[in-house]
Scaffold this motif. Sequence first.
Motif, PDB file in Angstrom:
ATOM      1  N   GLN A 354      15.221  -1.001 -15.967  1.00 40.18           N
ATOM      2  CA  GLN A 354      16.407  -1.095 -15.137  1.00 40.18           C
ATOM      3  C   GLN A 354      16.027  -0.948 -13.673  1.00 40.18           C
ATOM      4  OE1 GLN A 354      19.230   1.836 -16.723  1.00 40.18           O
ATOM      5  NE2 GLN A 354      20.422   0.132 -17.565  1.00 40.18           N
ATOM      6  N   VAL A 355      16.599  -1.800 -12.846  1.00 36.98           N
ATOM      7  CA  VAL A 355      16.379  -1.724 -11.403  1.00 36.98           C
ATOM      8  C   VAL A 355      17.739  -1.692 -10.712  1.00 36.98           C
ATOM      9  CG1 VAL A 355      14.142  -2.875 -11.441  1.00 36.98           C
ATOM     10  CG2 VAL A 355      16.218  -4.236 -11.238  1.00 36.98           C
ATOM     11  N   VAL A 356      17.796  -1.015  -9.588  1.00 36.62           N
ATOM     12  CA  VAL A 356      19.041  -0.874  -8.833  1.00 36.62           C
ATOM     13  C   VAL A 356      19.282  -2.139  -8.018  1.00 36.62           C
ATOM     14  CG1 VAL A 356      20.231   0.470  -7.067  1.00 36.62           C
ATOM     15  CG2 VAL A 356      18.754   1.619  -8.737  1.00 36.62           C
ATOM     16  N   TYR A 357      20.508  -2.658  -8.078  1.00 32.47           N
ATOM     17  CA  TYR A 357      20.841  -3.835  -7.277  1.00 32.47           C
ATOM     18  C   TYR A 357      22.006  -3.576  -6.327  1.00 32.47           C
ATOM     19  CZ  TYR A 357      24.910  -4.745 -10.272  1.00 32.47           C
ATOM     20  OH  TYR A 357      26.102  -4.661 -10.935  1.00 32.47           O
ATOM     21  N   ALA A 358      22.701  -2.428  -6.457  1.00 29.75           N
ATOM     22  CA  ALA A 358      23.794  -2.075  -5.553  1.00 29.75           C
ATOM     23  C   ALA A 358      23.675  -0.603  -5.207  1.00 29.75           C
ATOM     24  CB  ALA A 358      25.149  -2.359  -6.202  1.00 29.75           C
ATOM     25  N   GLY A 359      23.759  -0.266  -3.902  1.00 21.90           N
ATOM     26  CA  GLY A 359      23.619   1.116  -3.452  1.00 21.90           C
ATOM     27  C   GLY A 359      22.227   1.452  -2.969  1.00 21.90           C
ATOM     28  N   LEU A 360      21.430   0.440  -2.622  1.00 22.62           N
ATOM     29  CA  LEU A 360      20.039   0.672  -2.210  1.00 22.62           C
ATOM     30  C   LEU A 360      19.949   1.458  -0.907  1.00 22.62           C
ATOM     31  CD1 LEU A 360      18.538  -2.852  -2.985  1.00 22.62           C
ATOM     32  CD2 LEU A 360      18.190  -0.773  -4.290  1.00 22.62           C
ATOM     33  N   THR A 361      20.915   1.246  -0.008  1.00 25.93           N
ATOM     34  CA  THR A 361      20.797   1.845   1.329  1.00 25.93           C
ATOM     35  C   THR A 361      20.933   3.368   1.294  1.00 25.93           C
ATOM     36  OG1 THR A 361      23.173   1.474   1.653  1.00 25.93           O
ATOM     37  CG2 THR A 361      21.664  -0.241   2.439  1.00 25.93           C
ATOM     38  N   ARG A 362      21.497   3.901   0.214  1.00 22.80           N
ATOM     39  CA  ARG A 362      21.682   5.361   0.130  1.00 22.80           C
ATOM     40  C   ARG A 362      20.567   6.045  -0.640  1.00 22.80           C
ATOM     41  NH1 ARG A 362      26.800   3.288  -1.259  1.00 22.80           N
ATOM     42  NH2 ARG A 362      26.432   3.800  -3.462  1.00 22.80           N
ATOM     43  N   LEU A 363      19.558   5.285  -1.079  1.00 24.24           N
ATOM     44  CA  LEU A 363      18.529   5.827  -1.964  1.00 24.24           C
ATOM     45  C   LEU A 363      17.239   6.149  -1.226  1.00 24.24           C
ATOM     46  CD1 LEU A 363      18.781   3.662  -5.218  1.00 24.24           C
ATOM     47  CD2 LEU A 363      19.467   6.045  -4.891  1.00 24.24           C
ATOM     48  N   ALA A 364      16.557   7.121  -1.767  1.00 24.41           N
ATOM     49  CA  ALA A 364      15.186   7.442  -1.370  1.00 24.41           C
ATOM     50  C   ALA A 364      14.389   7.642  -2.651  1.00 24.41           C
ATOM     51  CB  ALA A 364      15.145   8.694  -0.508  1.00 24.41           C
ATOM     52  N   ASP A 365      13.094   7.492  -2.552  1.00 26.15           N
ATOM     53  CA  ASP A 365      12.237   7.614  -3.734  1.00 26.15           C
ATOM     54  C   ASP A 365      12.394   8.992  -4.370  1.00 26.15           C
ATOM     55  OD1 ASP A 365      10.447   6.878  -5.633  1.00 26.15           O
ATOM     56  OD2 ASP A 365       8.660   7.101  -4.376  1.00 26.15           O
ATOM     57  N   GLY A 366      12.725   9.028  -5.676  1.00 26.00           N
ATOM     58  CA  GLY A 366      12.883  10.285  -6.388  1.00 26.00           C
ATOM     59  C   GLY A 366      14.308  10.770  -6.483  1.00 26.00           C
ATOM     60  N   ASP A 367      15.268  10.095  -5.868  1.00 30.05           N
ATOM     61  CA  ASP A 367      16.665  10.517  -5.935  1.00 30.05           C
ATOM     62  C   ASP A 367      17.200  10.388  -7.353  1.00 30.05           C
ATOM     63  OD1 ASP A 367      16.781  11.163  -3.334  1.00 30.05           O
ATOM     64  OD2 ASP A 367      17.892   9.394  -2.658  1.00 30.05           O
ATOM     65  N   ALA A 368      18.073  11.306  -7.723  1.00 27.62           N
ATOM     66  CA  ALA A 368      18.793  11.219  -8.992  1.00 27.62           C
ATOM     67  C   ALA A 368      20.006  10.313  -8.787  1.00 27.62           C
ATOM     68  CB  ALA A 368      19.229  12.609  -9.463  1.00 27.62           C
ATOM     69  N   VAL A 369      20.313   9.506  -9.759  1.00 30.50           N
ATOM     70  CA  VAL A 369      21.373   8.519  -9.602  1.00 30.50           C
ATOM     71  C   VAL A 369      22.383   8.630 -10.732  1.00 30.50           C
ATOM     72  CG1 VAL A 369      19.920   6.891  -8.341  1.00 30.50           C
ATOM     73  CG2 VAL A 369      20.032   6.788 -10.831  1.00 30.50           C
ATOM     74  N   GLU A 370      23.573   8.156 -10.433  1.00 32.14           N
ATOM     75  CA  GLU A 370      24.635   8.009 -11.422  1.00 32.14           C
ATOM     76  C   GLU A 370      24.907   6.523 -11.577  1.00 32.14           C
ATOM     77  OE1 GLU A 370      29.403   8.976 -11.995  1.00 32.14           O
ATOM     78  OE2 GLU A 370      28.317   9.637 -10.197  1.00 32.14           O
ATOM     79  N   LEU A 371      24.704   5.991 -12.765  1.00 31.39           N
ATOM     80  CA  LEU A 371      24.861   4.566 -13.015  1.00 31.39           C
ATOM     81  C   LEU A 371      26.335   4.243 -13.187  1.00 31.39           C
ATOM     82  CD1 LEU A 371      21.894   3.848 -15.459  1.00 31.39           C
ATOM     83  CD2 LEU A 371      21.982   3.646 -12.967  1.00 31.39           C
ATOM     84  N   LEU A 372      26.826   3.403 -12.309  1.00 33.29           N
ATOM     85  CA  LEU A 372      28.207   2.968 -12.386  1.00 33.29           C
ATOM     86  C   LEU A 372      28.302   1.732 -13.281  1.00 33.29           C
ATOM     87  CD1 LEU A 372      29.230   3.309  -8.638  1.00 33.29           C
ATOM     88  CD2 LEU A 372      29.591   4.954 -10.485  1.00 33.29           C
ATOM     89  N   PRO A 373      29.444   1.538 -13.927  1.00 28.69           N
ATOM     90  CA  PRO A 373      29.576   0.332 -14.777  1.00 28.69           C
ATOM     91  C   PRO A 373      29.649  -0.925 -13.952  1.00 28.69           C
ATOM     92  CG  PRO A 373      31.649   1.534 -14.635  1.00 28.69           C
ATOM     93  CD  PRO A 373      30.618   2.396 -13.973  1.00 28.69           C
TER      94      PRO A 373
END
Length: 373
Positions: A354-373
């Motif tokens: 899985q790779v992130v395609y929306a919300g990249l600007t708020r991320l940094a390497d190692g951040d915990a994420v919540e997967l939205l539908p």
Amino acid sequence: MSTATVKANALILALLTSVVLLSGCGPAGSADAAISEQPHLVPVRAVEVTGSVAAEPLRFAGSVRARDRASLTFQVGGVLRSRQVEIGQRVQAGEVLAALYNPELVPARDAARARLNEIKAQAEQARREQQRGEQLFERGVLSTQELEQQSARLAALDAGVGSARAALRQSEQLSAESQLRAPFSGRVEALLVEPGEFVAPGQAVMRLASSNGLEVEVRVPAHLIGDLVVGQTLPVWSSLTGSSLTGPQADGRQAVGRLLELGQGASQAGVLYPMVVSLDSTQFRSGDAVEVGIERNMGDALRVPLSAVMRSAGGLAVFQVTEEGKVKRVAVSVSAMQGEQAILSNSPLKQGDQVVYAGLTRLADGDAVELLP
């Protein structure tokens, strides 16, 4: 009610109030502490990495032409005396198409023939004289020097006969060149000279195209040559002039061609290479505009949305969602694009990641994420 009773009731009410306040403050404080201990989750949307699908063939435009074609010329100069064909007329191999008038051809042929007859007569006379000379030499009447002179004269005349015969043959061939004949069966495509006009040697008079097979020549960039092999089949579509439609949607004609020739070298870098494709189909005619398709070999490449690829000082990368619910920066290399998809080559990713395609600007390497539908 006595004063003592009132004071007792007030004391009991105060104690109950303090108990309620203490019981309410305890759990609330514990919840706030638990919330403060939980990590901050960045809401993002992710998608699975998939394998690349077959790309739409690249199309290269060209024009259909006859496989056998020729610009017909006279080998001698003169005035075009007559022409027996018109544009579009079918002709057979060996058929006379046009005639040229040159006042020097016939006299030159007759002079060459007369010269040959003269030299042949002289050679016959010299041969008889040598035979007599040999008889006289045996009797001792003729000297060796005189006999050798007769032999040399005969040899020179025999050589002259050969030269005169070659000159006559050349003159006859030039005279025959005053008639233009079809080298193969086909159709007249163009007439370039009208009767009465002067024609120089080697000047094109008409163009002839054979009906035995068609072909199309297109030019392709160098990076596609490695995937092409002479003899392989390629799709060919008809294209309408002035229309934005290509492929079968243009006018419904589609065929399969076979790669005949492929250019492999060039004197300059960055040039296009010629490629000739044969057409065995009867759906096309000479002059039709067509497009030749070349499939792109995608290999084992992977596919992700273009929005998942980010550019940074370290190059291109994507954020991969790990099993722990965190993101990890992964460097990637984009080899091609298919619509809104990026094709990755030599990537450490695999299908199903899985790779992130929306919300990249708020991320940094190692951040915990919540997967939205």
